[in-house]
Design a protein around this motif. Structure first.
Motif, mmCIF file in Angstrom:
data_model
loop_
_atom_site.group_PDB
_atom_site.id
_atom_site.type_symbol
_atom_site.label_atom_id
_atom_site.label_comp_id
_atom_site.label_asym_id
_atom_site.label_seq_id
_atom_site.Cartn_x
_atom_site.Cartn_y
_atom_site.Cartn_z
ATOM 1 N N ALA A 1 124.855 26.856 -18.121
ATOM 2 C CA ALA A 1 123.685 28.010 -18.519
ATOM 3 C C ALA A 1 123.705 28.129 -19.919
ATOM 4 O O ALA A 1 122.458 28.546 -20.419
ATOM 5 N N GLY B 1 118.669 24.865 -14.782
ATOM 6 C CA GLY B 1 118.645 26.152 -13.929
ATOM 7 C C GLY B 1 118.545 25.583 -12.395
ATOM 8 O O GLY B 1 119.303 26.391 -11.537
ATOM 9 N N ALA C 1 116.289 37.045 -20.433
ATOM 10 C CA ALA C 1 117.557 36.554 -19.547
ATOM 11 C C ALA C 1 118.839 36.732 -20.040
ATOM 12 O O ALA C 1 119.774 36.964 -19.304
ATOM 13 N N TRP C 2 119.057 36.640 -21.557
ATOM 14 C CA TRP C 2 120.449 36.910 -21.933
ATOM 15 C C TRP C 2 121.274 38.090 -21.599
ATOM 16 O O TRP C 2 122.329 37.737 -20.957
ATOM 17 N N LEU D 1 122.637 37.402 -18.249
ATOM 18 C CA LEU D 1 123.696 36.351 -18.012
ATOM 19 C C LEU D 1 125.229 36.684 -18.232
ATOM 20 O O LEU D 1 126.086 36.048 -17.829
ATOM 21 N N THR E 1 118.754 30.620 -16.048
ATOM 22 C CA THR E 1 118.559 29.492 -17.044
ATOM 23 C C THR E 1 117.230 29.087 -17.094
ATOM 24 O O THR E 1 116.586 28.706 -17.919
ATOM 25 N N ARG F 1 113.332 33.651 -22.587
ATOM 26 C CA ARG F 1 114.724 33.535 -22.335
ATOM 27 C C ARG F 1 115.391 34.787 -23.168
ATOM 28 O O ARG F 1 116.313 35.205 -22.758
ATOM 29 N N HIS F 2 114.746 35.334 -24.182
ATOM 30 C CA HIS F 2 115.441 36.642 -24.421
ATOM 31 C C HIS F 2 115.698 37.774 -23.469
ATOM 32 O O HIS F 2 116.389 38.731 -23.646
ATOM 33 N N ARG G 1 120.345 27.649 -21.980
ATOM 34 C CA ARG G 1 119.626 28.726 -22.845
ATOM 35 C C ARG G 1 119.391 28.535 -24.116
ATOM 36 O O ARG G 1 118.356 29.008 -24.881
ATOM 37 N N PRO H 1 115.550 23.408 -19.686
ATOM 38 C CA PRO H 1 116.515 24.555 -19.147
ATOM 39 C C PRO H 1 116.006 24.784 -17.752
ATOM 40 O O PRO H 1 116.930 25.302 -16.709
#
Ligand SMILES: NC(=O)c1ccc[n+]([C@@H]2O[C@H](COP(=O)([O-])OP(=O)(O)OC[C@H]3O[C@@H](n4cnc5c(N)ncnc54)[C@H](OP(=O)(O)O)[C@@H]3O)[C@@H](O)[C@H]2O)c1
Lengths: 310, 226
Positions: free
Chosen positions: B216, B128, B180-181, B184, B172, B177-178, B220, B124
């Motif tokens: 991306a 990114g 970032a969602w 996005l 990314t 990561r949760h 992810r 990732p």
């Protein structure tokens, strides 16, 4: 009931006055234009309109770009010089209305234009405000023709437009469609509403309107404005590589664009075709198509067959 | 309603394109001329973000989110609202989404400090940083590939495409990561809209924003290294 009675009494009175005036002397406008070749009468009034107008979808959406605004103004200038009057736009067309307003101001042509716009909002209540905004963009005192764009919220908007016509705030009322869409509903509205104009797609290959809508327009005395004469340029592009038949000169067509326009405006139901262009040479070419000779019915069939078989 | 439902399939993408390619690229060109030389400052800020992604410091994660948020507001106001909206009325509906994206960046990234740049290399992170590098350096060179004048170059921080791609890149790479969602969504939607617009105009390289979204999402969804 009461107000309805009052309304119709006024309408009858107005009608009697108008009829008296009309029998005494025909309107000046009509007289002046009677002899002009390339014009067609608007069925509901007899006022004559040049058979080729000017569209503005995409071509006039140029934002504030000064170079492109000047180009559009030049197109309008040659359009008027070629005898054109009807310019068609819509609040859907980005900055096109403002571009037309700019051109009219630059050319001092507010009196020359037959201003044709649309109402296009699914929120029926905001119709009048949208129309007023459009009018301000054009810089005209009132529109000559207002149409319900693509039948969006047509019941409510037609009511508004007929009231505006009654009050003298617009001269003609119509509806539009294109690409052969919604012809069934279109036909029903044509049968039931006192429309001055309909606008639809018709050209040498898209001929569905010949079946029902064009005959119905003649029968009901509704003027017909033809959009997408060149299929937004796809048709002229496709034909560009094909030879014009030698007999095209019999109908006075020197190019495919003129061939197509002459086919369209020679249909007895058609009042006016409204090709759009960004180019001065093209607007001149299009305006030159309005004059005689025009094809008769047999020739029209021959033209359509020729293009179909290419 | 049934009428609308039965006719929607008769529409093509080009029925929704309100302007010609010539008008669109002239708009970009005139905008570049009007802003010059501020593109250089925007690029410099982009380099600062990239450096912070490569060598995160204690304070830099919050700074990255703040700088990106500022860029989303600036692009919404300066390009979308003042210029693009003159030929594309749909931008009136897009501007609030850009502002929302800025608020999300500030809220989640700057104020809460919930977005961190990882210091260790992973798939990732590679994707990114590649996306960010593209937005900063390659995207402005697309006109050369597409056969247009370089005066139509779209620079990070000035135009929405490279901004959205750069933001996708940052998100990314970001952990966890949760977090970032949700951020996005808007850049992803913008890239899809841009892809459709460019593709309808038959622009060479129209697939670039689409590829950015795919990269991306792939980044992810990449399985976590153990
Ligand atoms: N639902 C509706 O109400 C509706 C729907 C569609 C259209 N309309 C109206 O109808 C108008 C006309 O339709 P349209 O604009 O879609 O398509 P159109 O008039 O069939 O085609 C326009 C295209 O034809 C090209 N062209 C014009 N004159 C030419 C010539 N002499 N030789 C070669 N190419 C020529 C123009 O390119 P250049 O710029 O290079 O000349 C332009 O790209 C619209 O502008 C709009 O006002 C209304």
């Amino acid at each position: 009931m009461h107000s309805h009675g009052k309304l119709s009494r006024r309408t009858v009175l107005q009608g009697m006055l108008l009829a008296a005036a009309a029998s005494a002397l025909p309107p000046l406008d009509t007289l002046a234009q009677e002899e002009k070749p390339g014009t067609r009468p608007i069925p509901s009034t007899g006022e004559r309109l040049p058979a080729v107008g000017l569209g503005s979808w995409i071509t006039f959406n140029v934002g504030n770009d000064p170079v492109l605004l000047a180009e559009c103004t030049a197109v309008m200038e040659h359009f008027f010089q070629g005898g054109g009057r009807m310019i068609d736009s819509s609040p859907m067309y980005g900055s096109s209305q403002a571009t037309i307003g700019h051109g009219l101001r630059q050319l001092g042509a507010v009196d020359q234009v037959f201003s044709t716009d649309k109402v296009w909002t699914s929120d029926a209540d905001s119709g009048p405000a949208q129309i007023e905004e459009s009018r301000a963009e054009w810089g005209v005192p009132r529109f000559d023709l207002l149409q319900v764009h693509n039948l969006v919220a047509w019941q409510a908007h037609l009511k508004t437009l007929f009231e505006m016509k009654e009050a003298g705030e617009v001269r003609y009322v119509g509806i539009t469609t294109s690409h052969g869409r919604r012809h069934d509903r279109f036909e029903r509205i044509m049968r039931n509403e006192p429309l001055d104009f309909v606008q639809l797609t018709y050209n040498v290959v898209d001929r569905e309107a010949e079946q029902r809508l064009l005959p119905l327009a003649r029968e009901r005395g509704i003027g017909v404005i033809v959009n997408r004469p060149f299929q937004q340029g796809r048709l002229t592009e496709r034909l560009a590589s094909e030879p014009l038949p030698a007999w095209a000169e019999e109908v006075g067509a020197e190019s495919w664009a003129q061939f197509i326009l002459k086919f369209i405006i020679s249909h007895p139901a058609v009042t006016c075709a409204i090709p759009a262009t960004t180019r001065v040479d093209h607007v001149r070419e299009n305006m030159a198509a309005i004059g005689p000779p025009l094809p008769d019915d047999a020739m029209r069939q021959r033209m359509a067959a020729y293009v179909r078989d290419l | 309603m049934s009428g609308v439902m039965s006719e929607w399939w008769t529409y093509r993408a080009e029925d929704f394109l309100l302007f010609s390619p010539r008008v669109y690229w002239r708009l970009i060109e005139l905008h570049n001329q009007a802003l010059w030389p501020w593109q250089l400052l925007a690029l410099l800020l982009g380099v600062l973000i990239l450096a912070s992604m490569l060598r995160p410091r204690p304070w830099s994660d919050r700074l990255i989110a703040a700088l990106l948020a500022a860029a989303w507001v600036f692009v919404a106001w300066n390009f979308l609202w003042q210029h693009y909206a003159t030929i594309n009325w749909a931008m009136v509906y897009v501007v609030p989404l850009f502002v929302l994206q800025a608020l999300l960046l500030v809220g989640i990234g700057t104020l809460k400090g919930d977005l961190s740049m990882p210091a260790r290399w992973s798939i990732p992170r590679i994707l990114g940083i590649a996306l960010f590098l593209h937005a900063l350096l390659l995207h402005p060179l697309l006109p050369a590939y597409a056969g247009r004048s370089i005066s139509t170059a779209e620079v990070f921080g000035i135009f929405p495409d490279p901004l959205a791609i750069a933001t996708l890149g940052m998100l990314t790479a970001a952990i966890p990561r949760h977090r970032a969602w949700p951020l996005l969504v808007i850049p992803g939607l913008w890239c899809l809209l841009s892809w459709l617009t460019l593709d309808t105009m038959e622009v060479r390289g129209a697939w670039v924003p689409l590829l950015a979204v795919v990269a991306a999402i792939a980044g992810r969804l990449w399985p976590r290294a153990r």
